[in-house]
Design an enzyme around this catalytic site. Structure first.
Site, mmCIF file in Angstrom:
data_model
loop_
_atom_site.group_PDB
_atom_site.id
_atom_site.type_symbol
_atom_site.label_atom_id
_atom_site.label_comp_id
_atom_site.label_asym_id
_atom_site.label_seq_id
_atom_site.Cartn_x
_atom_site.Cartn_y
_atom_site.Cartn_z
ATOM 1 N N HIS A 1 -5.392 -11.230 10.665
ATOM 2 C CA HIS A 1 -5.951 -11.268 9.665
ATOM 3 C C HIS A 1 -4.022 -11.318 9.381
ATOM 4 O O HIS A 1 -3.092 -10.186 9.444
ATOM 5 C CB HIS A 1 -6.001 -9.772 9.168
ATOM 6 C CG HIS A 1 -6.139 -8.872 7.537
ATOM 7 N ND1 HIS A 1 -6.825 -8.037 7.229
ATOM 8 C CD2 HIS A 1 -5.736 -9.723 6.497
ATOM 9 C CE1 HIS A 1 -6.103 -8.314 5.787
ATOM 10 N NE2 HIS A 1 -5.722 -9.067 5.600
ATOM 11 N N HIS B 1 -1.910 -13.811 5.969
ATOM 12 C CA HIS B 1 -2.111 -14.254 4.564
ATOM 13 C C HIS B 1 -0.692 -14.859 4.456
ATOM 14 O O HIS B 1 0.421 -14.523 5.104
ATOM 15 C CB HIS B 1 -2.021 -13.412 3.473
ATOM 16 C CG HIS B 1 -3.246 -12.816 3.588
ATOM 17 N ND1 HIS B 1 -5.033 -12.766 3.215
ATOM 18 C CD2 HIS B 1 -3.500 -11.377 3.494
ATOM 19 C CE1 HIS B 1 -5.500 -12.007 3.183
ATOM 20 N NE2 HIS B 1 -5.009 -11.044 3.856
ATOM 21 N N ARG C 1 -2.693 -16.339 0.175
ATOM 22 C CA ARG C 1 -2.184 -14.982 -0.080
ATOM 23 C C ARG C 1 -3.231 -14.547 -0.913
ATOM 24 O O ARG C 1 -3.725 -15.299 -2.095
ATOM 25 C CB ARG C 1 -0.776 -15.056 -0.814
ATOM 26 C CG ARG C 1 -0.582 -13.917 -1.484
ATOM 27 C CD ARG C 1 0.554 -13.875 -1.896
ATOM 28 N NE ARG C 1 1.139 -12.913 -3.453
ATOM 29 C CZ ARG C 1 1.530 -12.695 -4.255
ATOM 30 N NH1 ARG C 1 1.147 -14.323 -4.436
ATOM 31 N NH2 ARG C 1 1.321 -11.728 -4.705
ATOM 32 N N HIS D 1 -12.520 -9.240 1.538
ATOM 33 C CA HIS D 1 -11.281 -9.003 1.252
ATOM 34 C C HIS D 1 -10.823 -9.804 -0.008
ATOM 35 O O HIS D 1 -10.848 -10.157 -1.106
ATOM 36 C CB HIS D 1 -10.137 -9.971 2.571
ATOM 37 C CG HIS D 1 -8.641 -9.819 2.372
ATOM 38 N ND1 HIS D 1 -8.079 -9.154 0.593
ATOM 39 C CD2 HIS D 1 -8.320 -9.438 2.796
ATOM 40 C CE1 HIS D 1 -7.034 -8.384 1.031
ATOM 41 N NE2 HIS D 1 -6.767 -8.597 2.398
ATOM 42 N N TYR E 1 -7.916 -3.069 -2.780
ATOM 43 C CA TYR E 1 -8.185 -3.261 -1.397
ATOM 44 C C TYR E 1 -9.042 -2.113 -0.523
ATOM 45 O O TYR E 1 -9.820 -2.288 0.082
ATOM 46 C CB TYR E 1 -6.597 -3.551 -0.903
ATOM 47 C CG TYR E 1 -6.496 -4.398 -1.137
ATOM 48 C CD1 TYR E 1 -6.254 -5.452 -2.212
ATOM 49 C CD2 TYR E 1 -5.383 -5.128 0.308
ATOM 50 C CE1 TYR E 1 -5.795 -6.925 -2.064
ATOM 51 C CE2 TYR E 1 -4.116 -7.045 -0.001
ATOM 52 C CZ TYR E 1 -4.908 -7.033 -0.976
ATOM 53 O OH TYR E 1 -4.033 -8.471 -1.490
ATOM 54 N N HIS F 1 -8.266 -3.597 6.610
ATOM 55 C CA HIS F 1 -7.602 -2.258 6.488
ATOM 56 C C HIS F 1 -8.072 -1.134 7.393
ATOM 57 O O HIS F 1 -8.338 -0.200 6.630
ATOM 58 C CB HIS F 1 -7.489 -2.344 4.641
ATOM 59 C CG HIS F 1 -6.772 -3.697 4.181
ATOM 60 N ND1 HIS F 1 -7.702 -4.463 3.466
ATOM 61 C CD2 HIS F 1 -6.511 -4.209 4.371
ATOM 62 C CE1 HIS F 1 -7.931 -5.532 3.218
ATOM 63 N NE2 HIS F 1 -6.505 -5.364 3.267
ATOM 64 N N GLU G 1 -2.029 -7.736 8.967
ATOM 65 C CA GLU G 1 -1.453 -8.429 7.772
ATOM 66 C C GLU G 1 -0.254 -8.286 7.284
ATOM 67 O O GLU G 1 0.321 -8.289 6.282
ATOM 68 C CB GLU G 1 -2.400 -7.407 6.755
ATOM 69 C CG GLU G 1 -2.914 -7.855 5.894
ATOM 70 C CD GLU G 1 -3.067 -6.979 4.062
ATOM 71 O OE1 GLU G 1 -3.583 -5.853 4.720
ATOM 72 O OE2 GLU G 1 -3.077 -7.398 3.540
ATOM 73 N N ARG H 1 5.934 -3.540 3.920
ATOM 74 C CA ARG H 1 7.100 -4.300 4.180
ATOM 75 C C ARG H 1 8.388 -3.805 5.117
ATOM 76 O O ARG H 1 9.673 -4.608 5.876
ATOM 77 C CB ARG H 1 7.425 -5.931 3.615
ATOM 78 C CG ARG H 1 6.537 -6.462 2.852
ATOM 79 C CD ARG H 1 7.206 -7.395 2.299
ATOM 80 N NE ARG H 1 5.751 -8.353 1.456
ATOM 81 C CZ ARG H 1 6.050 -9.436 1.183
ATOM 82 N NH1 ARG H 1 7.169 -10.079 1.023
ATOM 83 N NH2 ARG H 1 4.522 -10.270 1.060
#
Lengths: 346, 346
Positions: free
Chosen positions: B15, B17, B80, B187, B203, B232, B293, B299
């Site tokens: 997973h 993007h 994305r 998703h 999500y 997730h 992910e 981040r």
């Protein structure tokens, strides 16, 4: 240091609905819905006739039996959540139905003051300002001794057409909650969106959604004493606690403890040991309120344990690492703090 | 019994993007959206000009650096997710945008065949039959070597106006997925409903919602070889596994293992140790696919651990009770089974 408490805690279940009300209640509601087309008259509240014996009968072999069997003492008791169905009819529909349901809860709590304390349904209606709920909230709290309310973040029933809970749209209601010192449990109702199974998806999504609304807002800066309970163990939140901590951090928000945990509480309606263990591991014990939601979403016996899925007291009792004082907070102490209007023996 | 494997497993992240694509891509999309009012021409695909060096630059200091730092090998790489935004414009808008994004993924995977394998975006559009996505799916899989796709259960972007994933509305797409032997990751994309924060609520709700749709349907009786990944960490599902087991039981459905776990997989995008531990405790190891992910929703670096929240390999490596064989399944073996078109060294 204070000496360790010796008496066992009182077991307060902060989340129970009157899911077993006599059928006459449903009948009244069916008539009310039928009348929405204007072809038949809307039923009067006095057309609902339920005797005290019928109330007793509806509870004796259900909630009261389960309280005895499981060793719980008091349930914060509110109308059936699915049946709130704020999406049906108008504001007047919702008000008449809410008053009727709340009055029934009041009668139950008057009959069994040691077993139940009343929590009200609000007469919400899609697109109607929540300020409209203030009179019924005041009536319940001031006249009937209610100690909390259920707040539906999505009166549209799965379409999410009203503003987020953090919008000023909701502020007049919060002002009254703060003034009355009454907490709100964020609890959706039925789903009329075919994508969302009510208790399997909509309920849990509602919890997760509300938490994220709170995370991205300054609601609790505006209402520092407002208290909200997110039921069903907080939806997905504790399982994704790292995600939420990280999202808050990426957004430059304060740590979650500081941002939310003076105002947000989670109940223990999580129906297996690993889920409860996770909840207890990641959420501070001060923010956890015991609850089972019985008789509710899941009614069966787990063949792996031989006990009811929703007998959540067993999971708390079995959870490793909790001190007696922790359990006292979860079972009793936190509820006393969060529901200050709850009248209990000292 | 076969001898224990000795070489460390390949680490496949199922997973990822392309969240770091060169800005020109966004510029093209902005022009496309601007043209929706009909006053300016829609940009041609050839108007997007990104050199191979720009692609390399967008990845070298992001996904590729993180792969090296974290010791992961291959990322199943898709456009994305937020930018899919199927709710924007028409079916034609979505098709042009999807082709452009998928072509870019193809170029990335051609440049770095050891680091990335391609997963496509589908040209979904609200209220348009999913059968319309079949040609782009076939192009990606047959002509460009894609190994999976992302399937948006809510093309309306937070309004949930299309039928549930278990409705026959979706069946022509499933027939093609089965024929091509390609799995779908469920998703959602951006939320244009102000109630739902995208990565914090929409999500996770999308994941929970899809699972409950599957639980209440006979989709996998109709498509016994269809494979879906719920990302997730499965939304709220593992945390509420007892609730889902109990709901299935109350409804007279088969046990979840039998009903769903031959077809449904969960990824490991859960950003703290207790969440991963719960996932590994309640979901069979055969149904868990490693994923992070990255570079994605979260981040930052967790100050409690000193490591990135989304460095999920650390949690798997630290999880108690996993055997080497379990880890091999989560990191590599399960991905080989679920993505049979993935070409890997034996």
């Amino acid at each position: 240091m204070s000496p360790p408490a010796t008496a066992p805690p009182m077991i307060i279940d902060c989340h129970g609905h009157y899911t077993t009300a006599p059928r006459a209640l449903e009948g009244w509601r069916a008539k009310q819905i039928e009348a929405l087309d204007g072809k038949s008259p809307s039923p009067k509240p006095t057309e609902l006739s339920i005797s005290d014996d019928e109330l007793r009968e509806s509870l004796e072999n259900a909630q009261l039996r389960l309280q005895r069997e499981r060793g719980t003492d008091l349930t914060l008791f509110s109308p059936r959540a699915m049946a709130m169905s704020h999406h049906i009819g108008t504001q007047e529909t919702s008000l008449a139905w809410s008053r009727l349901c709340n009055d029934l809860i009041h009668r139950v709590c008057t009959l069994y003051p040691r077993n139940f304390a009343p929590v009200c349904q609000l007469p919400q209606s899609p697109k109607v300002p929540p300020a409209s709920c203030v009179p019924e909230l005041e009536r319940c709290v001031k006249e009937l001794g209610f100690v909390g309310c259920n707040l539906n973040p999505d009166p549209s029933g799965g379409h999410w057409r009203d503003p987020p809970l953090t919008d000023r749209w909701w502020y007049p209601l919060y002002e009254k909650l703060v003034e009355l010192d009454v907490p709100a449990m964020v609890h959706v109702s039925a789903s009329c969106n075919p994508c969302f199974h009510a208790v399997g998806a909509h309920y849990i999504n509602g919890d997760t959604t509300a938490f994220m609304q709170f995370l991205t807002s300054d609601l609790f800066r505006d209402f520092p004493t407002l208290k909200v309970i997110i039921p069903h163990g907080g939806g997905a939140v504790p399982y994704h606690w790292g995600r939420y901590r990280g999202l808050a951090q990426d957004m430059g928000r304060p740590p979650l403890e500081e941002l939310l945990l003076k105002n947000v509480y989670f109940d223990t309606c999580v129906y297996h040991q690993p889920g409860i263990d996770l909840l207890l591991e990641v959420i501070p014990v001060e923010n956890i309120l015991f609850a089972s939601e019985m008789v509710g979403a899941v009614r069966g016996v787990d063949p792996r344990t031989g006990h009811y899925y929703d007998d959540t007291k067993r999971y708390i009792d079995s959870a490793p690492g909790l001190t007696a004082e922790d359990r006292r907070k979860i079972y009793e102490g936190n509820a006393r703090r969060v529901y200050p209007r709850l009248k209990l023996p000292a």
